[in-house]
Design a protein around this motif. Structure first.
Motif, PDB file in Angstrom:
ATOM      1  N   PRO A   1       0.830  -1.208   0.000  1.00  0.00           N
ATOM      2  CA  PRO A   1       0.000   0.000   0.000  1.00  0.00           C
ATOM      3  C   PRO A   1       0.868   1.263   0.000  1.00  0.00           C
ATOM      4  N   ARG A   2       0.257   2.375  -0.370  1.00  0.00           N
ATOM      5  CA  ARG A   2       1.028   3.617  -0.500  1.00  0.00           C
ATOM      6  C   ARG A   2       1.561   4.086   0.862  1.00  0.00           C
ATOM      7  N   LEU A   3       0.764   3.871   1.906  1.00  0.00           N
ATOM      8  CA  LEU A   3       1.220   4.270   3.241  1.00  0.00           C
ATOM      9  C   LEU A   3       2.074   3.157   3.844  1.00  0.00           C
ATOM     10  N   LEU A   4       2.950   3.509   4.752  1.00  0.00           N
ATOM     11  CA  LEU A   4       3.843   2.509   5.354  1.00  0.00           C
ATOM     12  C   LEU A   4       3.079   1.731   6.425  1.00  0.00           C
ATOM     13  N   PRO A   5       2.940   0.410   6.268  1.00  0.00           N
ATOM     14  CA  PRO A   5       2.190  -0.362   7.264  1.00  0.00           C
ATOM     15  C   PRO A   5       2.983  -0.479   8.566  1.00  0.00           C
ATOM     16  N   LEU A   6       2.340  -0.110   9.678  1.00  0.00           N
ATOM     17  CA  LEU A   6       2.997  -0.286  10.981  1.00  0.00           C
ATOM     18  C   LEU A   6       2.474  -1.532  11.688  1.00  0.00           C
TER      19      LEU A   6
ATOM     20  N   LEU B   1       8.705   4.312  15.085  1.00  0.00           N
ATOM     21  CA  LEU B   1       7.639   5.234  14.659  1.00  0.00           C
ATOM     22  C   LEU B   1       6.385   5.021  15.503  1.00  0.00           C
ATOM     23  N   LYS B   2       6.053   3.751  15.675  1.00  0.00           N
ATOM     24  CA  LYS B   2       4.846   3.395  16.401  1.00  0.00           C
ATOM     25  C   LYS B   2       4.936   3.851  17.856  1.00  0.00           C
ATOM     26  N   ARG B   3       6.104   3.614  18.444  1.00  0.00           N
ATOM     27  CA  ARG B   3       6.314   3.961  19.846  1.00  0.00           C
ATOM     28  C   ARG B   3       6.093   5.454  20.078  1.00  0.00           C
ATOM     29  N   HIS B   4       6.486   6.278  19.078  1.00  0.00           N
ATOM     30  CA  HIS B   4       6.383   7.731  19.253  1.00  0.00           C
ATOM     31  C   HIS B   4       5.090   8.318  18.714  1.00  0.00           C
ATOM     32  N   ASN B   5       4.211   7.466  18.215  1.00  0.00           N
ATOM     33  CA  ASN B   5       3.010   7.964  17.544  1.00  0.00           C
ATOM     34  C   ASN B   5       3.374   8.838  16.344  1.00  0.00           C
ATOM     35  N   TYR B   6       4.452   8.449  15.632  1.00  0.00           N
ATOM     36  CA  TYR B   6       4.814   9.103  14.367  1.00  0.00           C
ATOM     37  C   TYR B   6       4.064   8.371  13.263  1.00  0.00           C
ATOM     38  N   THR B   7       2.874   8.840  12.945  1.00  0.00           N
ATOM     39  CA  THR B   7       2.040   8.034  12.053  1.00  0.00           C
ATOM     40  C   THR B   7       1.587   8.772  10.801  1.00  0.00           C
ATOM     41  N   TYR B   8       2.109   9.971  10.571  1.00  0.00           N
ATOM     42  CA  TYR B   8       1.731  10.700   9.346  1.00  0.00           C
ATOM     43  C   TYR B   8       2.405  10.010   8.154  1.00  0.00           C
ATOM     44  N   GLY B   9       1.600   9.395   7.282  1.00  0.00           N
ATOM     45  CA  GLY B   9       2.158   8.602   6.177  1.00  0.00           C
ATOM     46  C   GLY B   9       2.190   7.124   6.482  1.00  0.00           C
ATOM     47  N   ALA B  10       1.625   6.740   7.625  1.00  0.00           N
ATOM     48  CA  ALA B  10       1.627   5.326   8.012  1.00  0.00           C
ATOM     49  C   ALA B  10       0.222   4.747   7.925  1.00  0.00           C
ATOM     50  N   GLN B  11       0.171   3.441   7.739  1.00  0.00           N
ATOM     51  CA  GLN B  11      -1.094   2.719   7.785  1.00  0.00           C
ATOM     52  C   GLN B  11      -1.107   1.938   9.096  1.00  0.00           C
ATOM     53  N   LEU B  12      -2.091   2.222   9.929  1.00  0.00           N
ATOM     54  CA  LEU B  12      -2.037   1.664  11.286  1.00  0.00           C
ATOM     55  C   LEU B  12      -2.597   0.263  11.380  1.00  0.00           C
ATOM     56  N   VAL B  13      -3.621  -0.007  10.601  1.00  0.00           N
ATOM     57  CA  VAL B  13      -4.235  -1.334  10.659  1.00  0.00           C
ATOM     58  C   VAL B  13      -4.084  -1.971   9.279  1.00  0.00           C
ATOM     59  N   ALA B  14      -3.563  -3.172   9.236  1.00  0.00           N
ATOM     60  CA  ALA B  14      -3.368  -3.846   7.953  1.00  0.00           C
ATOM     61  C   ALA B  14      -4.702  -4.012   7.252  1.00  0.00           C
ATOM     62  N   GLN B  15      -4.698  -3.757   5.933  1.00  0.00           N
ATOM     63  CA  GLN B  15      -5.953  -3.851   5.182  1.00  0.00           C
ATOM     64  C   GLN B  15      -5.861  -4.967   4.154  1.00  0.00           C
TER      65      GLN B  15
END
Lengths: 221, 281
Positions: free
Chosen positions: B241-246, B267-281
């Motif tokens: 996916p275009r966003l980075l999966p966390l 990234l996850k630990r710091h809540n750096y999530t702009y551009g990330a995909q949080l839940v796998a789709q």
């Protein structure tokens, strides 16, 4: 022969590619096109008041149009690339050399906009680029029906080299090549030529690379 | 407003050497900003409604933030080391997540396939074991003892050598790599990737280098690095996916991906999530 060159410029790549295919050795003079805008500086503007690259210098001869450079390299070292001289083939070559400017303006313009942040109406550039690709696809298909793999004949000519780079790099400008199977076959045919060279965004055919050998000291399974 | 810890981080927004009074209009995390020189020749960044944004000039670039950075721009001690040449490579726009641009930079395994005959070649495709850690004190991701066989590791290299690398991620969209310096054994060449997030799936990438190389003309150094990066660009624009999966849902990392795994965890630990995909789709 000295080429004022930018490694990411498809027009410069045309000349490097033609030189490689025809066995001509170029002296490369790198130009800081981006970010330095050296092509707009006094030294290069004196050579080419248009302020564009490539520029090809050979003694007294200074060329600033890539199609002329392709013709010159072929005439010097590989005349077969100028075609057979048959009237229809000659006309086709000239037709595609002129057509290639549309590719530079539209697909090239879209690429500069999307990649190096140059100004432009991206919607119009992409739409005009797609129109040009559709025309190319239809013509290549007709050529195929005539038994010709390339734009002007069954052998590659300078017309193919003039059109190939901006077409192959269309995805850099957000224009997909997925809808054009004949263009992709043509691209494969060009990329499989002896002495073909790459540029960033135009890859060699993987299957034409040398067969990987086992690492020294490791058995083959 | 973006509810993300990344709002308070520094981002590159322009080359200082190319800035003038007219300035440039650009975007930071979805918001329009203007970067220009003020009457005193200092860099100034303004956001929407003329809001004055934080400014710092480091490593040839102007840095800014939509929020309130808690620290100065991360240190690169080599930037103050005498004898190095600093190279502003210039901006390249990529239609991908800013986090994906960094992740690709951290990957070694793609060298033989994407940077063929420059940074790697077949059959030398094996990534040997290396060390990865999140350094708590500096709060950075580090990969060390990374070794790879390279046909032409740098503009200054003639012939193939086994290059040693170290990678660090000091900020969510920045990475600094250290690699064997062919003309000066014992020192490291520094190549950094500074990424300006325009949107979650669009970024401007500003590569920068600090090298020991007195011989290669500047333009050749720029062209070398642009060649490498443009080979990556077409790959980056096609990642799905275009966003980075966390969330480790759809992907199976291998040992070679340890740096990427640590980066995503950090990234996850710091809540750096702009551009990330949080839940796998």
């Amino acid at each position: 022969m000295k080429l004022y060159d930018y490694v990411l410029s498809p027009s410069c790549y045309k000349v490097r590619l033609m030189a490689a295919l025809s066995g001509v050795k170029l002296e490369i003079r790198p130009v800081d096109f981006h970010p330095g805008a050296e092509h707009r500086g006094p030294e290069l503007m004196a050579l080419n008041p248009e302020g564009s690259i490539p520029i090809l210098e050979d003694g007294d001869l200074i060329l600033t149009e890539s199609s002329a450079m392709l013709g010159y390299l072929a005439a010097r070292a590989a005349p077969a690339w100028l075609g057979s001289g048959a009237p229809e083939e000659t006309a086709r070559i000239q037709q595609w050399l002129s057509f290639s400017h549309r590719l530079t303006a539209n697909l090239g313009g879209a690429r500069l906009h999307e990649m190096l942040l140059r100004p432009g109406d991206i919607g119009a550039l992409q739409a005009n680029g797609i129109a040009a690709l559709r025309e190319l696809e239809a013509s290549l298909f007709e050529q195929k029906m005539r038994g010709n793999r390339f734009l002007a004949s069954d052998l590659p000519t300078i017309a193919d080299i003039a059109c190939f780079p901006y077409v192959a790099l269309a995805p850099d400008g957000g224009v997909s090549l997925d809808p054009y199977p004949t263009i992709r076959l043509w691209s494969r045919a060009l990329r499989s030529l002896d002495n073909f060279i790459e540029m960033p965004g135009i890859h060699r055919l993987h299957e034409l690379k040398p067969e990987p050998r086992p690492m020294p000291g490791r058995g083959v399974r | 407003m973006i509810d993300d810890a990344m709002r308070d981080e520094w981002y590159p927004v322009g080359l200082f050497s190319r800035l003038d009074r007219d300035g440039r209009e650009t975007t930071l995390m979805g918001g329009p900003i203007k970067v220009a020189l003020d009457a005193n020749g200092a860099a100034k960044v303004t956001g929407e409604n003329g809001r004055v944004l934080p400014v710092s000039v480091r490593y040839g670039h102007i840095w800014s933030s939509l929020g309130e950075p808690k620290k100065p721009v991360f240190p690169i001690p080599e930037a103050d080391q005498p004898g190095r040449r600093f190279v502003d490579v210039g901006v390249v726009r990529v239609r991908c997540s800013p986090l994906r641009a960094v992740e690709n930079f951290l990957d070694i395994a793609h060298f033989p396939f994407v940077h063929t005959d420059i940074l790697g070649s077949e059959p030398h495709t094996e990534v040997e074991n290396y060390k990865v850690e999140i350094r708590e004190e500096e709060d950075e991701v580090w990969a060390t003892q990374v070794k790879f066989y390279q046909p032409q590791a740098a503009k200054s290299a003639s012939g193939g050598i086994t290059t040693e690398y170290m990678y660090r991620v000091p900020a969510p969209t920045c990475s600094v790599l250290y690699k064997t310096c062919p003309p000066r054994p014992g020192e490291w060449d520094v190549i950094a990737l500074f990424v300006q997030p325009l949107a979650e799936d669009l970024c401007d990438v500003w590569p920068w280098m600090a090298l020991f190389d007195d011989e290669t003309p500047l333009t050749d150094l720029i062209h070398f690095q642009q060649t490498i990066f443009l080979q990556d660009r077409s790959i980056l624009e096609n990642q799905i996916p275009r966003l980075l999966p966390l969330d480790p849902g759809m992907e199976i990392p291998t040992r070679a991906d340890l740096t990427s795994v640590a980066y995503r965890r950090w990234l996850k630990r710091h809540n750096y999530t702009y551009g990330a995909q949080l839940v796998a789709q």
